[in-house]
Write a protein that holds these residues in place. Structure first.
Motif, PDB file in Angstrom:
ATOM      1  N   PRO A  59       0.827  -1.211   0.000  1.00  0.00           N
ATOM      2  CA  PRO A  59       0.000   0.000   0.000  1.00  0.00           C
ATOM      3  C   PRO A  59       0.862   1.261   0.000  1.00  0.00           C
ATOM      4  N   PHE A  60       0.414   2.267  -0.737  1.00  0.00           N
ATOM      5  CA  PHE A  60       1.161   3.517  -0.868  1.00  0.00           C
ATOM      6  C   PHE A  60       0.272   4.719  -0.579  1.00  0.00           C
ATOM      7  N   LYS A  61       0.825   5.634   0.192  1.00  0.00           N
ATOM      8  CA  LYS A  61       0.237   6.959   0.348  1.00  0.00           C
ATOM      9  C   LYS A  61       0.930   7.858  -0.662  1.00  0.00           C
ATOM     10  N   PHE A  62       0.388   9.044  -0.870  1.00  0.00           N
ATOM     11  CA  PHE A  62       0.963   9.951  -1.857  1.00  0.00           C
ATOM     12  C   PHE A  62       2.406  10.313  -1.502  1.00  0.00           C
ATOM     13  N   LYS A  63       2.681  10.510  -0.210  1.00  0.00           N
ATOM     14  CA  LYS A  63       4.046  10.855   0.205  1.00  0.00           C
ATOM     15  C   LYS A  63       5.004   9.698  -0.056  1.00  0.00           C
ATOM     16  N   ASP A  64       4.527   8.453   0.043  1.00  0.00           N
ATOM     17  CA  ASP A  64       5.360   7.295  -0.253  1.00  0.00           C
ATOM     18  C   ASP A  64       5.741   7.260  -1.734  1.00  0.00           C
ATOM     19  N   LEU A  65       4.781   7.592  -2.584  1.00  0.00           N
ATOM     20  CA  LEU A  65       5.068   7.632  -4.019  1.00  0.00           C
ATOM     21  C   LEU A  65       6.187   8.625  -4.326  1.00  0.00           C
ATOM     22  N   ILE A  66       6.102   9.798  -3.740  1.00  0.00           N
ATOM     23  CA  ILE A  66       7.096  10.840  -4.008  1.00  0.00           C
ATOM     24  C   ILE A  66       8.474  10.415  -3.506  1.00  0.00           C
ATOM     25  N   SER A  67       8.545   9.911  -2.278  1.00  0.00           N
ATOM     26  CA  SER A  67       9.848   9.533  -1.727  1.00  0.00           C
ATOM     27  C   SER A  67      10.450   8.332  -2.459  1.00  0.00           C
ATOM     28  N   HIS A  68       9.627   7.352  -2.823  1.00  0.00           N
ATOM     29  CA  HIS A  68      10.152   6.181  -3.518  1.00  0.00           C
ATOM     30  C   HIS A  68      10.477   6.482  -4.976  1.00  0.00           C
ATOM     31  N   SER A  69       9.899   7.516  -5.520  1.00  0.00           N
ATOM     32  CA  SER A  69      10.277   7.963  -6.861  1.00  0.00           C
ATOM     33  C   SER A  69      11.737   8.409  -6.865  1.00  0.00           C
ATOM     34  N   LYS A  70      12.125   9.115  -5.825  1.00  0.00           N
ATOM     35  CA  LYS A  70      13.516   9.576  -5.699  1.00  0.00           C
ATOM     36  C   LYS A  70      14.464   8.408  -5.467  1.00  0.00           C
ATOM     37  N   VAL A  71      14.049   7.442  -4.659  1.00  0.00           N
ATOM     38  CA  VAL A  71      14.880   6.265  -4.388  1.00  0.00           C
ATOM     39  C   VAL A  71      15.089   5.466  -5.682  1.00  0.00           C
ATOM     40  N   ALA A  72      14.012   5.254  -6.429  1.00  0.00           N
ATOM     41  CA  ALA A  72      14.115   4.485  -7.673  1.00  0.00           C
ATOM     42  C   ALA A  72      14.998   5.204  -8.690  1.00  0.00           C
ATOM     43  N   ALA A  73      14.926   6.529  -8.745  1.00  0.00           N
ATOM     44  CA  ALA A  73      15.783   7.287  -9.657  1.00  0.00           C
ATOM     45  C   ALA A  73      17.245   7.147  -9.266  1.00  0.00           C
ATOM     46  N   ARG A  74      17.530   7.176  -7.971  1.00  0.00           N
ATOM     47  CA  ARG A  74      18.906   7.049  -7.491  1.00  0.00           C
ATOM     48  C   ARG A  74      19.468   5.661  -7.803  1.00  0.00           C
ATOM     49  N   VAL A  75      18.697   4.620  -7.538  1.00  0.00           N
ATOM     50  CA  VAL A  75      19.151   3.258  -7.817  1.00  0.00           C
ATOM     51  C   VAL A  75      19.271   3.044  -9.331  1.00  0.00           C
ATOM     52  N   GLY A  76      18.363   3.654 -10.093  1.00  0.00           N
ATOM     53  CA  GLY A  76      18.432   3.559 -11.548  1.00  0.00           C
ATOM     54  C   GLY A  76      19.710   4.168 -12.093  1.00  0.00           C
ATOM     55  N   THR A  77      20.163   5.249 -11.497  1.00  0.00           N
ATOM     56  CA  THR A  77      21.420   5.878 -11.904  1.00  0.00           C
ATOM     57  C   THR A  77      22.598   4.971 -11.593  1.00  0.00           C
ATOM     58  N   LEU A  78      22.571   4.314 -10.449  1.00  0.00           N
ATOM     59  CA  LEU A  78      23.657   3.406 -10.065  1.00  0.00           C
ATOM     60  C   LEU A  78      23.727   2.175 -10.970  1.00  0.00           C
ATOM     61  N   SER A  79      22.591   1.729 -11.447  1.00  0.00           N
ATOM     62  CA  SER A  79      22.538   0.498 -12.239  1.00  0.00           C
ATOM     63  C   SER A  79      22.553   0.751 -13.744  1.00  0.00           C
ATOM     64  N   VAL A 115       2.784   8.973  -9.780  1.00  0.00           N
ATOM     65  CA  VAL A 115       2.832  10.311  -9.178  1.00  0.00           C
ATOM     66  C   VAL A 115       2.153  11.325 -10.093  1.00  0.00           C
ATOM     67  N   VAL A 116       2.509  11.303 -11.362  1.00  0.00           N
ATOM     68  CA  VAL A 116       1.932  12.252 -12.325  1.00  0.00           C
ATOM     69  C   VAL A 116       0.430  12.045 -12.452  1.00  0.00           C
ATOM     70  N   THR A 117      -0.009  10.797 -12.487  1.00  0.00           N
ATOM     71  CA  THR A 117      -1.443  10.502 -12.619  1.00  0.00           C
ATOM     72  C   THR A 117      -2.235  11.021 -11.427  1.00  0.00           C
ATOM     73  N   VAL A 118      -1.718  10.813 -10.223  1.00  0.00           N
ATOM     74  CA  VAL A 118      -2.412  11.290  -9.025  1.00  0.00           C
ATOM     75  C   VAL A 118      -2.491  12.819  -9.036  1.00  0.00           C
ATOM     76  N   GLN A 119      -1.388  13.467  -9.357  1.00  0.00           N
ATOM     77  CA  GLN A 119      -1.374  14.938  -9.391  1.00  0.00           C
ATOM     78  C   GLN A 119      -2.345  15.480 -10.428  1.00  0.00           C
ATOM     79  N   ARG A 120      -2.296  14.936 -11.621  1.00  0.00           N
ATOM     80  CA  ARG A 120      -3.174  15.417 -12.698  1.00  0.00           C
ATOM     81  C   ARG A 120      -4.638  15.133 -12.405  1.00  0.00           C
ATOM     82  N   SER A 121      -4.916  13.975 -11.823  1.00  0.00           N
ATOM     83  CA  SER A 121      -6.301  13.631 -11.489  1.00  0.00           C
ATOM     84  C   SER A 121      -6.878  14.633 -10.501  1.00  0.00           C
ATOM     85  N   TYR A 122      -6.084  15.014  -9.534  1.00  0.00           N
ATOM     86  CA  TYR A 122      -6.560  15.997  -8.562  1.00  0.00           C
ATOM     87  C   TYR A 122      -6.739  17.359  -9.221  1.00  0.00           C
ATOM     88  N   GLU A 123      -5.768  17.760 -10.049  1.00  0.00           N
ATOM     89  CA  GLU A 123      -5.856  19.068 -10.726  1.00  0.00           C
ATOM     90  C   GLU A 123      -7.087  19.145 -11.626  1.00  0.00           C
TER      91      GLU A 123
END
Length: 128
Positions: A59-79, A115-123
């Motif tokens: 399960p994910f809250k909106f804040k989890d999506l944002i923080s894990h987006s940064k983690v995935a980007a960092r690991v993606g750069t390493l790999s 993340v983008v879908t949640v933001q746009r849906s709310y907007e």
């Protein structure tokens, strides 16, 4: 109809054989209904859906999506230039997953799209 990012049920056997079942089954399922009042009052703590990864539903809250987006980007750069057989540890909500470069990229894309879908849906007032 289920609202998902990758629509994992539609991945062909060709892609499943090529990239593996972890890659093919990875998806983000949006919660049936995210209420505007909840999202407006406390958007960061609003539960927006579940990440399906390696047979687990997280399960994910909106804040989890944002923080894990940064983690995935960092690991993606390493790999980035790693061999496909090399696995990397990725921690998602106190659970450790061993993923290869392609799976990490799929995870990054999935979380970023969610993340983008949640933001746009709310907007737009769609509220998923």
């Amino acid at each position: 109809m289920l609202k998902t990012v990758n629509q994992s049920w539609s991945v062909s056997e060709k892609f499943r054989d090529r990239y593996g079942s972890t890659w093919a089954d990875m998806d983000f399922f949006f919660k049936d209904k995210v209420y505007a009042e909840t999202f407006k009052a406390d958007p960061m703590n609003t539960e927006v859906g579940k990440l399906q990864l390696a047979g687990m539903s997280i399960p994910f809250k909106f804040k989890d999506l944002i923080s894990h987006s940064k983690v995935a980007a960092r690991v993606g750069t390493l790999s980035y230039k790693a061999d496909l057989s090399e696995k990397f540890e990725v921690d998602i909500k106190n659970k450790t997953f061993l993923l290869n470069r392609q799976e990490i990229n799929r995870l990054r894309e999935t979380i970023d799209d969610a993340v983008v879908t949640v933001q746009r849906s709310y907007e737009l007032g769609i509220y998923l």
